[in-house]
Design a protein around this motif. Structure first.
Motif, PDB file in Angstrom:
ATOM      1  N   MET A   1       0.842  -1.197   0.000  1.00  0.00           N
ATOM      2  CA  MET A   1       0.000   0.000   0.000  1.00  0.00           C
ATOM      3  C   MET A   1       0.878   1.248   0.000  1.00  0.00           C
ATOM      4  N   SER A   2       0.456   2.250  -0.752  1.00  0.00           N
ATOM      5  CA  SER A   2       1.233   3.475  -0.878  1.00  0.00           C
ATOM      6  C   SER A   2       0.809   4.475   0.188  1.00  0.00           C
ATOM      7  N   ASP A   3       1.297   5.719   0.057  1.00  0.00           N
ATOM      8  CA  ASP A   3       0.925   6.776   0.987  1.00  0.00           C
ATOM      9  C   ASP A   3      -0.367   7.462   0.576  1.00  0.00           C
ATOM     10  N   ASP A   4      -1.117   6.876  -0.364  1.00  0.00           N
ATOM     11  CA  ASP A   4      -2.383   7.461  -0.780  1.00  0.00           C
ATOM     12  C   ASP A   4      -3.358   7.476   0.387  1.00  0.00           C
ATOM     13  N   ALA A   5      -4.459   8.199   0.197  1.00  0.00           N
ATOM     14  CA  ALA A   5      -5.480   8.285   1.229  1.00  0.00           C
ATOM     15  C   ALA A   5      -5.982   6.904   1.618  1.00  0.00           C
ATOM     16  N   VAL A   6      -6.277   6.742   2.894  1.00  0.00           N
ATOM     17  CA  VAL A   6      -6.673   5.447   3.451  1.00  0.00           C
ATOM     18  C   VAL A   6      -7.995   5.612   4.201  1.00  0.00           C
ATOM     19  N   PHE A   7      -8.843   4.611   4.100  1.00  0.00           N
ATOM     20  CA  PHE A   7     -10.152   4.595   4.748  1.00  0.00           C
ATOM     21  C   PHE A   7     -10.137   3.515   5.830  1.00  0.00           C
ATOM     22  N   ILE A   8     -10.227   3.942   7.090  1.00  0.00           N
ATOM     23  CA  ILE A   8     -10.192   3.033   8.237  1.00  0.00           C
ATOM     24  C   ILE A   8     -11.518   3.100   8.975  1.00  0.00           C
ATOM     25  N   THR A   9     -12.048   1.939   9.324  1.00  0.00           N
ATOM     26  CA  THR A   9     -13.290   1.897  10.090  1.00  0.00           C
ATOM     27  C   THR A   9     -13.072   1.143  11.398  1.00  0.00           C
ATOM     28  N   VAL A  10     -13.882   1.497  12.399  1.00  0.00           N
ATOM     29  CA  VAL A  10     -13.847   0.830  13.700  1.00  0.00           C
ATOM     30  C   VAL A  10     -15.241   0.270  13.970  1.00  0.00           C
ATOM     31  N   GLU A  11     -15.296  -1.004  14.327  1.00  0.00           N
ATOM     32  CA  GLU A  11     -16.565  -1.683  14.542  1.00  0.00           C
ATOM     33  C   GLU A  11     -16.588  -2.374  15.905  1.00  0.00           C
ATOM     34  N   GLY A  12     -17.792  -2.785  16.318  1.00  0.00           N
ATOM     35  CA  GLY A  12     -17.925  -3.526  17.564  1.00  0.00           C
ATOM     36  C   GLY A  12     -19.301  -3.363  18.164  1.00  0.00           C
ATOM     37  N   VAL A  13     -19.646  -4.273  19.043  1.00  0.00           N
ATOM     38  CA  VAL A  13     -20.933  -4.185  19.733  1.00  0.00           C
ATOM     39  C   VAL A  13     -20.899  -3.063  20.764  1.00  0.00           C
ATOM     40  N   GLU A  14     -22.042  -2.764  21.342  1.00  0.00           N
ATOM     41  CA  GLU A  14     -22.139  -1.717  22.359  1.00  0.00           C
ATOM     42  C   GLU A  14     -21.179  -1.998  23.511  1.00  0.00           C
ATOM     43  N   GLY A  15     -20.539  -0.926  23.984  1.00  0.00           N
ATOM     44  CA  GLY A  15     -19.668  -1.040  25.135  1.00  0.00           C
ATOM     45  C   GLY A  15     -18.303  -1.633  24.852  1.00  0.00           C
ATOM     46  N   ALA A  16     -17.945  -1.755  23.586  1.00  0.00           N
ATOM     47  CA  ALA A  16     -16.670  -2.391  23.234  1.00  0.00           C
ATOM     48  C   ALA A  16     -15.480  -1.452  23.364  1.00  0.00           C
ATOM     49  N   LEU A  88     -11.234  11.648   0.778  1.00  0.00           N
ATOM     50  CA  LEU A  88     -10.285  10.699   0.186  1.00  0.00           C
ATOM     51  C   LEU A  88      -9.712  11.231  -1.126  1.00  0.00           C
ATOM     52  N   THR A  89     -10.553  11.870  -1.926  1.00  0.00           N
ATOM     53  CA  THR A  89     -10.089  12.432  -3.193  1.00  0.00           C
ATOM     54  C   THR A  89      -9.035  13.516  -2.973  1.00  0.00           C
ATOM     55  N   SER A  90      -9.192  14.269  -1.885  1.00  0.00           N
ATOM     56  CA  SER A  90      -8.240  15.346  -1.587  1.00  0.00           C
ATOM     57  C   SER A  90      -6.939  14.823  -0.979  1.00  0.00           C
ATOM     58  N   GLY A  91      -6.891  13.522  -0.685  1.00  0.00           N
ATOM     59  CA  GLY A  91      -5.693  12.938  -0.100  1.00  0.00           C
ATOM     60  C   GLY A  91      -5.747  12.761   1.398  1.00  0.00           C
ATOM     61  N   SER A  92      -6.860  13.129   2.009  1.00  0.00           N
ATOM     62  CA  SER A  92      -7.007  12.975   3.454  1.00  0.00           C
ATOM     63  C   SER A  92      -7.376  11.536   3.803  1.00  0.00           C
ATOM     64  N   TRP A  93      -6.874  11.068   4.931  1.00  0.00           N
ATOM     65  CA  TRP A  93      -7.304   9.783   5.458  1.00  0.00           C
ATOM     66  C   TRP A  93      -8.670   9.972   6.111  1.00  0.00           C
ATOM     67  N   VAL A  94      -9.432   8.899   6.182  1.00  0.00           N
ATOM     68  CA  VAL A  94     -10.752   8.935   6.813  1.00  0.00           C
ATOM     69  C   VAL A  94     -10.819   7.837   7.870  1.00  0.00           C
ATOM     70  N   LEU A  95     -11.238   8.232   9.071  1.00  0.00           N
ATOM     71  CA  LEU A  95     -11.448   7.295  10.181  1.00  0.00           C
ATOM     72  C   LEU A  95     -12.917   7.378  10.567  1.00  0.00           C
ATOM     73  N   CYS A  96     -13.630   6.256  10.435  1.00  0.00           N
ATOM     74  CA  CYS A  96     -15.079   6.269  10.625  1.00  0.00           C
ATOM     75  C   CYS A  96     -15.512   5.284  11.714  1.00  0.00           C
ATOM     76  N   ASP A  97     -16.307   5.787  12.649  1.00  0.00           N
ATOM     77  CA  ASP A  97     -16.919   4.983  13.697  1.00  0.00           C
ATOM     78  C   ASP A  97     -18.126   4.280  13.084  1.00  0.00           C
ATOM     79  N   ARG A  98     -17.954   3.030  12.738  1.00  0.00           N
ATOM     80  CA  ARG A  98     -18.921   2.166  12.056  1.00  0.00           C
ATOM     81  C   ARG A  98     -19.054   2.520  10.571  1.00  0.00           C
ATOM     82  N   PHE A  99     -19.353   1.494   9.789  1.00  0.00           N
ATOM     83  CA  PHE A  99     -19.640   1.660   8.365  1.00  0.00           C
ATOM     84  C   PHE A  99     -20.511   0.474   7.960  1.00  0.00           C
ATOM     85  N   THR A 100     -20.396  -0.005   6.759  1.00  0.00           N
ATOM     86  CA  THR A 100     -21.333  -1.009   6.246  1.00  0.00           C
ATOM     87  C   THR A 100     -21.221  -2.353   6.960  1.00  0.00           C
TER      88      THR A 100
END
Length: 212
Positions: A1-16, A88-100
């Motif tokens: 993987m390069s230094d391009d923008a990265v999409f990271i998600t965090v998942e888990g049940v309630e209280g994790a 992501l298009t602008s080159g920023s990383w994205v960190l998202c609390d939950r996703f699909t």
């Protein structure tokens, strides 16, 4: 993987402990000098936050499962259009609390909606966009619900029966087993110092792989 923008998600049940996890990941990414957008689902945009209120509040208890699913993807479509894809298009990383993955876990495994129907919506709304890394905070359901109960009154999802959350947890673990290249599972039942060490190790390894 390069230094391009990265999409990271965090998942888990309630209280994790997703909040703690997100804070640590955010700090480690910013320490590396990356631009970063931190966001959440459902939500992330004005429209998404309004939908979040409908989905989590008790005003519409008894909402049809299909309605819940479609509202999740409506919020996601706006989120992707207004925030995630531009960042992501602008080159920023994205960190998202939950996703699909949360939709598969909660509406699929939890509610029992056919996973292929969710996949069809995923492909329609997201195209080829998928997270580059997903950190799954895993712990026994009873422990997570006890923690969640200490922080606030239960929302519409937190009010579900224990069996619902057991299905959600098993759904998450099944996805992690099926996609080991993307998922990293954190034992969130351990003491906080151990949990933060696990997360730090995952992020450090991710940066190391990115540089190779």
């Amino acid at each position: 993987m390069s230094d391009d923008a990265v999409f990271i998600t965090v998942e888990g049940v309630e209280g994790a402990g997703k909040t703690t996890c997100l804070g640590l990941i955010e700090q480690k990414i910013r320490d590396r000098g990356r631009d970063l957008l931190v966001t959440r689902e459902p939500g992330g945009t004005p429209l998404g936050e309004d939908l979040r209120t409908l989905l989590l509040g008790h005003r519409h208890d008894g909402m049809a499962d299909d309605t819940e699913l479609l509202l999740m993807f409506a919020a996601r479509a706006e989120h992707l259009h207004a925030k995630i894809e531009p960042a992501l298009t602008s080159g920023s990383w994205v960190l998202c609390d939950r996703f699909t993955d949360a939709t598969y876990a909660y509406q699929g495994y939890g509610r029992g909606i056919d996973l292929q129907r969710i996949a069809a919506l995923e492909n329609w709304v997201q195209g080829e966009r998928r997270p580059d890394l997903t950190i799954l905070m895993d712990l026994p359901v009873e422990v997570g619900l006890e923690r969640a109960g200490k922080r606030s009154a239960p929302d519409r999802f937190e009010s579900q029966a224990l069996a619902f959350f057991e299905r959600v947890r098993q759904g998450y673990l099944a996805m992690a087993a099926d996609q080991p290249q993307r998922f990293r599972v954190i034992d969130a039942a351990k003491p906080l110092a151990d949990v933060t060490a696990q997360i730090a190790s995952v992020i450090d390894a991710f940066f190391a792989d990115s540089a190779s």
